[in-house]
Structure formats: structure tokens, C-alpha cells
Design an enzyme around this catalytic site. Structure first.
Site, PDB file in Angstrom:
ATOM      1  N   LYS A  70       0.798  -1.238   0.000  1.00 29.26           N
ATOM      2  CA  LYS A  70       0.000   0.000   0.000  1.00 29.26           C
ATOM      3  C   LYS A  70       0.832   1.291   0.000  1.00 29.26           C
ATOM      4  O   LYS A  70       0.371   2.311  -0.495  1.00 29.26           O
ATOM      5  CB  LYS A  70      -0.920   0.026   1.223  1.00 29.26           C
ATOM      6  CG  LYS A  70      -2.101  -0.923   1.136  1.00 29.26           C
ATOM      7  CD  LYS A  70      -2.982  -0.741   2.359  1.00 29.26           C
ATOM      8  CE  LYS A  70      -4.243  -1.550   2.262  1.00 29.26           C
ATOM      9  NZ  LYS A  70      -5.169  -1.250   3.354  1.00 29.26           N
ATOM     10  N   ASP A 106     -10.120   3.178   2.343  1.00 29.21           N
ATOM     11  CA  ASP A 106     -10.273   2.513   3.649  1.00 29.21           C
ATOM     12  C   ASP A 106     -11.038   3.395   4.641  1.00 29.21           C
ATOM     13  O   ASP A 106     -11.931   2.929   5.344  1.00 29.21           O
ATOM     14  CB  ASP A 106      -8.899   2.176   4.247  1.00 29.21           C
ATOM     15  CG  ASP A 106      -8.251   0.990   3.553  1.00 29.21           C
ATOM     16  OD1 ASP A 106      -8.986   0.130   3.029  1.00 29.21           O
ATOM     17  OD2 ASP A 106      -7.007   0.909   3.542  1.00 29.21           O
TER      18      ASP A 106
END
Ligand code: ATR
Length: 283
Positions: A70, A106
Site C-alpha cells: 500500500k 479505507d
């Protein structure tokens, strides 16, 4: 079948064998009769750059990024949106005419599931966030963007929590406290969010926070979904708290990515059902 063009989406991570994303997205593509498909790819960290260039060369329209890529993936993208930049990590990439744009869903995904339980307004809620990793960063940033003004952040390594607070546009809205001090404030928290891995399989008897002296009506939220309900959530429920497990965040981040890619609204209930089937439980 409608007149949409065929499109490809994917996920890169290491490992990805357990991922529920392909089922979740492919089911929505099918439901909306879109000729799209989503596959998971296991990418060794040493091959990350090549994998990203490969997806672009193969004419992919977008992909998700999971652990451990990420942060590292950011150097292979053309643009990073503001939220992903603040969070310091990308979990969703959009490919537009060969241009790679990194975003992070997220936090907004989590927020969607939180607001269903907590109500739409966070302004006057006192919120404890436990942890200071990437997940905490996404959650804190989403809370502040949604108007939260009274967030307490605690972490085993306090310096990491301070770094999060300093990187925010409004650091005054987040107070960093060592665990011992934050614990004294337990009876005043309206929402407690665990973003750490404490209580995750296989350490299922560990708990991140006390369930003594909780405020009546408190919402305890755990980002973990393996197990579906951690010991901490079960104890909190027994103590009278409202609870929220990590399935909401997982589905939420996928739903926001789906919207970015397709411009269409996915069926969250159906996505949740598919994920729960995979996890072998129901809500
Ligand atoms: P993620 O990106 O998924 O949030 P991470 O960056 O590894 O993962 O962060 C994990 C978080 O869980 C951190 O806040 C970590 O605390 P430290 O910053 O002190 O490492 C926390 N954590 C993990 N195991 C823990 C444990 N046994 N006790 C306390 N905190 C723990």
C-alpha cells in the site's frame, strides 16, 4: 448483455490467496450485467513495479492494493489524491487512458459503516482510536474529514500516534495520550475504535481495551473480522455496548472502490452477505 466494453480489474498483495475481493466485485459486475472481471494477483515485493506496469500494459482499468504494497505502490503512480496522500497509503488505483491515479477508500469505507451505527453526526462525540498504523491513519483522517472534533489517539508506540496527529490538516482535533491516561477517560468515550491487530487470529484471547466502566450507549468498533467478533467486542456487548465488527470496513472500502471505477452504486447488503458466507458467519 448491455453495450458496455469489457474491462479488467484486479488486486495485488502478498499473499492474496484468502482474499474475498474477487468474489465480492465479480458478483456485483454480474448483478449489474457488466462484462467486467476482477482477479487477485500475488506479487512479490521485488516485482511490484513490473506488476504495476504490467497491469497498465494489459489495459486494466483499475486495481486494489493490499498488504504489503500500500505504501510502496505510490512511487509507480502518476497521481495521488489528497486523502491518500494524508493517509500515506493507496488501496485503490484508477487507470484512465494509461494514467494511474492512487486513492485510499479505507477511511471513507469505514466511515460509511460507522455512521450506520453511530448516527450521521460526529461533531460532539468523544472518540478513542487505538493504534497508529496505516488503518488508524485512514480512520482518523476520515473521522476528522467528517467533522469529528474530539478524537483521542493512543498507541503502544506513542511517537507513531504523534506523527499521525502532526500530519493532519487539523491536528488540534486529535489529542495523543499514553494508554494509562487514555484509560482514565474510558467512562467518557462515546465511540472506541480498535485499529490494532490485538485479538486477531490466532491471539484471540487478547483484548485492546478494558470493558469496565464503559459509558452507557458507547459504540465499540473493531476493524478485525477474523474472528468475526473478537473477545473484546463480545465482552463489550455483554457490558451493554453497541458493537461493530470489521466486515463493515472491508465491504465499505470495496464499495467505494467499485463506485470510483464504475460510477455505479453497488448493493452493500449483497456484498456483506457474500463476505459473511466466506467468513462462515452471519450478522
Ligand atoms: P496496519 O497498517 O494494519 O494498521 P501496522 O502499521 O502494522 O498495521 O500497525 C499495527 C498497529 O497495531 C500499531 O498501532 C501497533 O502498535 P505499535 O505502533 O506500537 O507497533 C499495534 N499493535 C500490534 N500488536 C500490538 C500489541 N501486541 N500490543 C499493542 N499494540 C499492538
Amino acid at each position: 448483455m448491455n453495450s458496455y466494453k469489457k474491462k479488467y480489474y484486479g488486486l495485488i498483495g502478498y499473499p492474496v490467496g484468502h482474499s474475498m475481493s474477487p468474489l465480492m466485485h465479480n458478483d456485483q459486475f454480474e448483478r449489474l450485467q457488466l462484462p467486467y472481471s476482477y482477479q487477485a494477483f500475488e506479487v512479490d515485493p521485488a516485482d511490484l513495479g513490473e506488476a504495476v506496469r504490467g497491469l497498465k500494459a494489459l489495459n486494466y482499468s483499475g486495481f486494489n492494493v493490499t498488504v504489503p504494497h500500500k505504501v510502496e505502490v505510490m512511487k509507480y503512480l502518476d497521481d495521488i489524491d489528497k486523502e491518500a496522500e494524508i493517509i500515506g497509503a493507496v488501496n485503490t488505483v484508477e487507470i484512465n487512458n494509461g494514467h494511474l491515479i492512487g486513492r485510499n477508500t479505507d477511511g471513507t469505507g469505514y466511515l460509511q459503516s460507522l455512521l450506520v451505527k453511530a448516527g450521521p453526526v460526529l461533531t460532539h462525540k468523544k472518540i478513542l482510536v487505538i493504534g497508529a498504523g496505516g488503518a488508524a491513519r485512514a480512520v482518523v483522517s476520515a473521522l476528522i474529514n467528517h467533522g469529528a472534533e474530539n478524537v483521542i489517539l493512543t498507541n503502544r508506540t506513542l511517537g507513531r500516534a504523534e506523527l499521525i496527529s502532526e500530519s493532519l490538516a487539523s491536528p488540534e482535533k486529535v489529542k495523543v495520550l499514553p494508554k494509562k491516561e487514555a484509560e482514565k477517560e474510558t467512562p467518557s468515550f462515546d465511540i472506541i475504535i480498535n485499529t490494532t491487530s490485538i485479538g486477531m487470529h490466532p491471539n484471540v484471547t487478547d483484548t485492546p481495551w478494558t470493558t469496565a466502566e464503559l459509558k452507557p450507549g458507547v459504540l465499540c468498533s473493531d476493524l478485525i473480522y477474523n474472528p468475526l467478533y473478537t473477545k473484546w467486542l463480545k465482552d463489550a456487548e455483554q457490558a451493554g455496548a453497541e458493537i461493530l465488527n470489521g466486515v463493515g470496513m472491508f465491504v465499505g472500502q470495496g464499495a467505494v472502490a467499485f463506485e470510483i471505477w464504475t460510477g455505479l452504486t453497488p448493493d452493500i447488503n449483497r456484498m456483506t452477505r457474500i463476505v459473511l458466507e466466506q467468513l462462515g458467519g452471519d450478522e
